[in-house]
Design a protein around this motif. Structure first.
Motif, PDB file in Angstrom:
ATOM      1  N   GLN A   1      -0.420   9.599   1.901  1.00  0.00           N
ATOM      2  CA  GLN A   1      -1.492  10.389   2.725  1.00  0.00           C
ATOM      3  C   GLN A   1      -0.578   9.769   3.929  1.00  0.00           C
TER       4      GLN A   1
ATOM      5  N   VAL B   1      -9.960  13.733  18.154  1.00  0.00           N
ATOM      6  CA  VAL B   1      -9.721  13.552  17.740  1.00  0.00           C
ATOM      7  C   VAL B   1      -9.543  12.351  16.786  1.00  0.00           C
TER       8      VAL B   1
ATOM      9  N   ILE C   1      -7.430  10.635  -4.394  1.00  0.00           N
ATOM     10  CA  ILE C   1      -6.687   8.603  -3.314  1.00  0.00           C
ATOM     11  C   ILE C   1      -6.956   8.128  -2.897  1.00  0.00           C
TER      12      ILE C   1
ATOM     13  N   LEU D   1      -7.922   5.060  -4.399  1.00  0.00           N
ATOM     14  CA  LEU D   1      -6.622   3.706  -4.512  1.00  0.00           C
ATOM     15  C   LEU D   1      -6.228   3.075  -3.615  1.00  0.00           C
ATOM     16  N   LEU D   2      -6.449   3.948  -2.136  1.00  0.00           N
ATOM     17  CA  LEU D   2      -6.112   3.889  -1.006  1.00  0.00           C
ATOM     18  C   LEU D   2      -6.862   2.398  -0.113  1.00  0.00           C
TER      19      LEU D   2
ATOM     20  N   ALA E   1       1.247  -1.389  -0.411  1.00  0.00           N
ATOM     21  CA  ALA E   1       0.195  -0.024   0.324  1.00  0.00           C
ATOM     22  C   ALA E   1       0.359   0.955  -0.618  1.00  0.00           C
TER      23      ALA E   1
ATOM     24  N   MET F   1      -8.869  14.251  11.310  1.00  0.00           N
ATOM     25  CA  MET F   1      -7.596  13.280  10.630  1.00  0.00           C
ATOM     26  C   MET F   1      -7.170  12.007   9.258  1.00  0.00           C
ATOM     27  N   ALA F   2      -9.248  12.009   9.702  1.00  0.00           N
ATOM     28  CA  ALA F   2      -8.864  10.607   8.601  1.00  0.00           C
ATOM     29  C   ALA F   2      -8.776  11.188   6.853  1.00  0.00           C
ATOM     30  N   TYR F   3      -8.365  10.036   6.362  1.00  0.00           N
ATOM     31  CA  TYR F   3      -8.836  10.391   4.774  1.00  0.00           C
ATOM     32  C   TYR F   3      -9.153   9.398   3.859  1.00  0.00           C
ATOM     33  N   LEU F   4      -9.489   8.172   4.727  1.00  0.00           N
ATOM     34  CA  LEU F   4      -9.723   7.038   3.732  1.00  0.00           C
ATOM     35  C   LEU F   4     -10.785   7.746   2.839  1.00  0.00           C
TER      36      LEU F   4
ATOM     37  N   ALA G   1      -7.144  14.790  -2.779  1.00  0.00           N
ATOM     38  CA  ALA G   1      -7.981  13.117  -1.699  1.00  0.00           C
ATOM     39  C   ALA G   1      -8.709  12.487  -1.867  1.00  0.00           C
TER      40      ALA G   1
ATOM     41  N   PRO H   1      -4.812  16.171   6.120  1.00  0.00           N
ATOM     42  CA  PRO H   1      -5.144  14.935   5.586  1.00  0.00           C
ATOM     43  C   PRO H   1      -6.625  14.831   5.066  1.00  0.00           C
TER      44      PRO H   1
ATOM     45  N   LEU I   1      -6.330  -1.587   0.380  1.00  0.00           N
ATOM     46  CA  LEU I   1      -6.847  -1.973   1.763  1.00  0.00           C
ATOM     47  C   LEU I   1      -7.501  -3.344   1.722  1.00  0.00           C
TER      48      LEU I   1
ATOM     49  N   LEU J   1      -4.663   5.102   9.977  1.00  0.00           N
ATOM     50  CA  LEU J   1      -5.789   5.735   8.894  1.00  0.00           C
ATOM     51  C   LEU J   1      -6.585   7.282   9.206  1.00  0.00           C
ATOM     52  N   LEU J   2      -6.445   7.098  10.818  1.00  0.00           N
ATOM     53  CA  LEU J   2      -7.277   7.730  11.519  1.00  0.00           C
ATOM     54  C   LEU J   2      -6.332   9.213  11.530  1.00  0.00           C
ATOM     55  N   GLY J   3      -5.151   9.321  11.219  1.00  0.00           N
ATOM     56  CA  GLY J   3      -4.547  10.480  10.931  1.00  0.00           C
ATOM     57  C   GLY J   3      -2.894  11.142  11.389  1.00  0.00           C
TER      58      GLY J   3
ATOM     59  N   ALA K   1       0.462   8.007  -4.222  1.00  0.00           N
ATOM     60  CA  ALA K   1      -0.068   8.749  -4.285  1.00  0.00           C
ATOM     61  C   ALA K   1      -0.903   8.198  -2.621  1.00  0.00           C
ATOM     62  N   ALA K   2      -1.271   6.493  -2.108  1.00  0.00           N
ATOM     63  CA  ALA K   2      -1.343   6.294  -1.116  1.00  0.00           C
ATOM     64  C   ALA K   2      -0.666   6.455  -0.145  1.00  0.00           C
TER      65      ALA K   2
ATOM     66  N   TRP L   1      -8.301   9.463  18.879  1.00  0.00           N
ATOM     67  CA  TRP L   1      -6.971   8.576  18.673  1.00  0.00           C
ATOM     68  C   TRP L   1      -6.974   8.108  19.859  1.00  0.00           C
TER      69      TRP L   1
END
Lengths: 649, 320
Positions: free
Chosen positions: A396, A477, B23, B26-27, A387, B10-13, B20, B160, B31, A463-465, A392-393, A479
């Motif tokens: 992130q 946020v 992307i 692809l992400l 991944a 902050m999630a980016y899926l 974003a 993100p 996964l 994935l939650l940044g 591009a992935a 986490w």
């Protein structure tokens, strides 16, 4: 001893009718007694075990550092440690695990196993072998001395400039790291040379290059890799030290230097290093998994080719650590493609193991459980790596906890699980005693569950940044829960590791004797005693297949192997050199006696590096001079070295 | 939509801005494939071990009777096909995000500092230039170009929900772009380790409807309001004496450039690069002891009297 005839052809003898041979060998190879004997020993078995024990101690220390971090991150806005303490902790944790545990523990297994699986008396350069251990130990102590003086490295194992430069990091923290890494690089380099030469020239007669165990392919491949990669990082750290101490401008942007130069030099080394710390572990599994599947490894040649290809491609992917640095996409496309492609040779091994299990008759021992877990963790770490190969992935994913999860699946999954399993396999050979199987299986499940509870949620945290390397995070946020779960998992994992240590300590006192071949395994080390005598093999065996101890029972292999019949080499401390490809006897080698030289040279070098660290240039000079003198004494030519031997009739 | 559930800024899926959103598929695809592959191989291992478990022992004769090399051929063949497909998909996505689909409306110059973000807006009329910190407004629906420079270390600029990271590296100016599809606040955070307070180097991209954005921009370009009441006037004097070496307030004599420009500090929602909310109480706490909130921060704890502290706070509260 000077009258020994090296021009002779070694006699082919049968131990049954040459009983006195063993007694002679015992006398010739007997170690010196006491602490002094321990310091001067050049026996690869003793050095290998020292490597493993030392690396395990570093593993526990690095694990302790991780536990403090996990408690700091368990809840938002926690104040268990200061930001600077946290930064030193994560830096030391990475340095410890990657440099002081991951390769050294594999070097330990390789050191112990190389001569035994190759049918040799010792490594090609026994004194160099001792030297590589002492330098490893000394550089580890050197790096950890930084913690004792309260100035541990605080810029991560990757050590990016400009933060590592003096303007931002005026203390000795970075000097410890820079000099320590140059020091450690010496150990890695000499160790690598030793593995390569041992692999090429110390194999038992008849052990052609397509009959060697996979482990030796793995370690030899990464040793060649090290010889190419370590200079890059030693140079990088030397340039960094020059920038810091003498005001050179390699990395300082204000004066025309290039911060990205550091990243290139570092990752040119550090990405290949990832393969360096996994390929030998994969080799251990490739060799030992078949013992428990009751069949030879599927696709030996494919796995060997895959191993070598992985290492070669491993030199062409370093830029994937730098996808976000602003390098034009055109250049990134190449490295991205290479990063996808490198999965192919790695997948060869995975399908080989799966096929070995599927078409074998697996026996579920503790070691088998670790290896099965290893395969799963290997695949999870591999696919999460895929991944991040997509630019591009990755823009992130990079620098988030997703990458933390990925790298721990790779390093713990492929390195630690393999090592924990491998110790179960070879502990009986090393000590003559068995490790407890039922406690072992319980420990496996605790380690396996703890590891996954700790690290699987980190994929989600990423994935939650949540960025990496932050000492705390705000509430609200998203986490909190994932971090708490990871901390709970880390406690379970730590419990499992402690239990493992207890099981090993208990195993040392076990009265259950292992016997020479408790797993009914196939390779040469199981043809000698447990633990092996100092000379490994009373007679140098002849090898006629990949699986000497199974060949009488495998179809179509013949039954040529004779445990008690081989070449007698007992006119002094002797070993046999064979040719690189065909393993035809080539020379009788006079092996060095035990010597304090490696230890003394290491001490002298430690003094030199300490002088450089403290700007005591006279001390640095004295250390360098003493090292040179020590090396001179060590390398002083001795008259009776190897001469050519005829192939016996 | 910011994210599948509200409290994960902050999630980016599931991305929101153009980059974003390009992307995300692809992400998600990567996964999904990852989970599938891991599940298949793990199942093969478990089933392979399980189905043979009955009454076997190490004493059993080793076997080599079943050719199995096809496993490697099929496994590696399928893997290779999937990987080649992924390379194509990845490369196409990379090309898509390399530049916005329409020309960027304007450029914001970002300078990353330990541990805050400076954003400079320039226009043809230099009187309209201004600098702000940690809260960066952009108009909804228009791509905005960002130039990224560093005042000290390597940082990384990342929002993100809107797009991927771009590192901020001393000695070079990197460029990226962002476009928000919906009005709202998007949290960003430094994502390259940069020392003691890397953890507290957040910022916010606020996407305003175009008209609101223009009025924000006009307001930011104005100099600070003149202090009126006595407390604020005293506070301004203290500020000049104690704070102006590092902080600028346009319209006053304070012109320091080490710390954030405070001309319109009260227009910002948070303080100290996102570490704390911006209100009278937190402002006082921050001035009183920045080192407690952000240990290692370059803002020192100043020996202010209670009175001076209150005056400075009152002065700053007028800077709307």
């Amino acid at each position: 001893m000077t009258t020994t005839d090296y021009d002779r052809a070694p006699r082919l003898v049968d131990l049954g009718s040459h009983g006195s041979l063993v007694g002679n060998l015992e006398d010739i190879w007997a170690p010196k007694p006491g602490l002094y004997g321990w310091i001067v020993s050049v026996d690869h078995k003793s050095i290998g075990i020292r490597y493993i024990v030392t690396a395990f101690i570093f593993l526990l220390v690095g694990g302790l550092e991780a536990m403090v971090m996990r408690f700091q991150l368990a809840r938002p806005n926690e104040r268990l440690v200061t930001p600077e303490q946290y930064n030193e902790l994560f830096s030391l944790h990475g340095i410890t695990m990657i440099f002081l545990y991951a390769l050294p523990v594999l070097s330990g297994f390789s050191n112990y196993l190389f001569p035994l699986v190759l049918g040799a008396r010792d490594m090609a350069f026994p004194r160099l072998n001792a030297f590589s251990y002492w330098v490893y130990l000394a550089s580890g102590i050197f790096l950890y001395a930084s913690l004792l003086v309260g100035a541990a490295p605080n810029d991560g194992w990757f050590n990016y400039v400009p933060y590592a430069l003096r303007a931002y990091n005026p203390g000795p923290n970075m000097d410890f790291y820079a000099l320590g890494m140059i020091f450690l690089g010496i150990s890695t380099t000499v160790g690598s040379v030793n593995f390569v030469v041992t692999f090429l020239r110390m194999r038992a007669p008849g052990m052609t290059i397509d009959r060697v165990p996979i482990l030796t392919w793995g370690t030899t491949t990464i040793s060649v890799g090290n010889l190419l990669a370590v200079p890059s990082v030693s140079l990088a750290f030397f340039l960094l030290w020059m920038d810091r101490q003498f005001g050179t401008h390699f990395f300082r942007a204000e004066t025309g230097g290039q911060p990205l130069l550091w990243q290139h030099l570092f990752w040119m080394f550090a990405h290949p290093w990832v393969y360096v710390v996994v390929l030998p572990a994969m080799g251990l599994v490739s060799d030992a998994l078949p013992f428990y599947c009751r069949r030879p490894l599927v696709g030996y040649t494919a796995v060997v080719v895959g191993t070598i290809t992985t290492m070669v491609l491993g030199f062409g992917v370093w830029l994937h650590h730098m996808f976000a640095t602003g390098i034009p996409f055109m250049a990134l496309a190449f490295f991205s493609g290479a990063s996808f492609i490198i999965t192919i040779p790695s997948s060869i091994a995975v399908f080989s193991w799966v096929a070995t299990i599927w078409t074998g008759r697996p026996v579920i021992t503790t070691a088998f459980l670790y290896f099965a877990g290893f395969i799963s963790m290997f695949v999870i770490g591999g696919v999460s790596g895929v991944a991040t190969a997509a630019v591009a992935a990755d823009l992130q994913l990079t620098d988030t906890y997703f990458v933390v999860a990925h790298l721990h699946y790779v390093l713990i999954g492929i390195n630690l699980f393999a090592v924990l399993g491998a110790l179960y396999v070879w502990f009986p050979k090393m000590t003559g005693r068995m490790l407890d199987e039922s406690l072992g299986k319980l420990t496996f499940w605790i380690v396996f569950i703890g590891f996954n509870v700790a690290f699987f949620p980190m994929h989600i945290t990423g994935l939650l940044g949540m960025p990496r390397r932050i000492y705390t995070y705000p509430d609200g946020v998203g986490w909190n829960a994932v971090n708490m779960i990871s901390t709970i998992g880390s406690v379970i994992l730590a419990t499992g590791i402690l239990l493992y240590v207890i099981v090993v300590l208990k195993g040392l006192r076990s009265t259950e004797r292992a016997g020479d071949n408790p797993w009914d395994a196939s390779s040469l080390e199981w043809a000698t005693l447990s633990p092996p005598p100092h000379y490994n093999f009373a007679v140098i065996p002849y090898v006629t297949s990949r699986h000497p101890l199974w060949e009488s029972r495998l179809p179509g292999q013949g039954a040529m192997f004779r445990r008690d019949e081989g070449l007698a080499l007992a006119d002094g401390k002797e070993a046999l050199a064979t040719t690189a490809i065909e393993a035809i006897p080539d020379a009788i080698l006079k092996m060095p006696e035990d010597t304090a030289a490696p230890f003394i040279v290491t001490l002298a070098m430690s003094i030199g590096f300490t002088g450089a660290l403290m700007h005591l240039w006279w001390l640095a000079g004295a250390g360098a001079l003493a090292s040179a003198l020590g090396i001179l004494v060590w390398l002083w030519p001795e008259a009776e070295l190897a001469q050519r031997a005829e192939e016996p009739q | 939509m910011l994210a599948p559930w509200p409290a994960t800024p902050m999630a980016y899926l599931f991305g929101d801005g153009d980059m974003a959103r390009s992307i995300s598929p692809l992400l998600q695809g990567l996964l999904a494939i990852a989970i599938l592959v891991a599940a298949i191989v793990s199942a093969l291992v478990i089933v392979g071990a399980w189905r043979q478990r009955s009454a076997l022992a190490l004493a059993d004769t080793p076997i080599d009777d079943r050719p199995a090399i096809a496993w490697i051929g099929i496994g590696v063949g399928v893997s290779t096909a999937v990987l080649v497909g992924l390379i194509v998909w990845s490369t196409v996505t990379m090309a898509t995000i390399s530049r916005p689909s329409q020309t960027a409306a304007f450029t914001i110059a970002i300078t990353a500092h330990r541990w805050w973000w400076e954003a400079t807006y320039r226009s043809g009329d230099t009187d309209q230039n201004f600098s702000t910190a940690n809260e960066i407004h952009i108009p909804v629906g228009a791509p905005v170009r960002f130039t990224l420079a560093s005042a000290d270390l390597i940082h990384s600029f990342w929002v993100p929900a809107l797009g991927g990271k771009t590192d901020v590296i001393p000695g070079q100016t990197n460029v990226t772009w962002l476009k928000a599809d919906h009005a709202g606040s998007y949290r960003g955070q430094c994502s390259e380790y940069c020392g003691a307070q890397h953890a507290h180097m957040a910022f916010t991209i606020v996407a305003d409807p175009p008209a609101a954005f223009e009025s924000w921009r006009a307001a930011q370009a104005k100099p600070a309001a003149i202090a009126q009441d006595k407390g604020a006037l005293d506070g301004e004097a203290v500020f000049q004496q104690r704070c102006s070496k590092c902080h600028a307030i346009r319209g006053s004599r304070a012109d320091g450039d080490r710390g954030p420009d405070l001309t319109h500090i009260m227009s910002r929602a948070r303080l100290a690069a996102g570490a704390i909310p911006n209100n009278a109480g937190w402002l006082s706490a921050w001035i009183a002891d920045p080192q407690h909130i952000k240990p290692g921060s370059l803002m020192p704890k100043l020996p202010l009297s209670g009175r001076e502290l209150a005056d400075v706070r009152d002065y700053l509260l007028t800077l709307k």
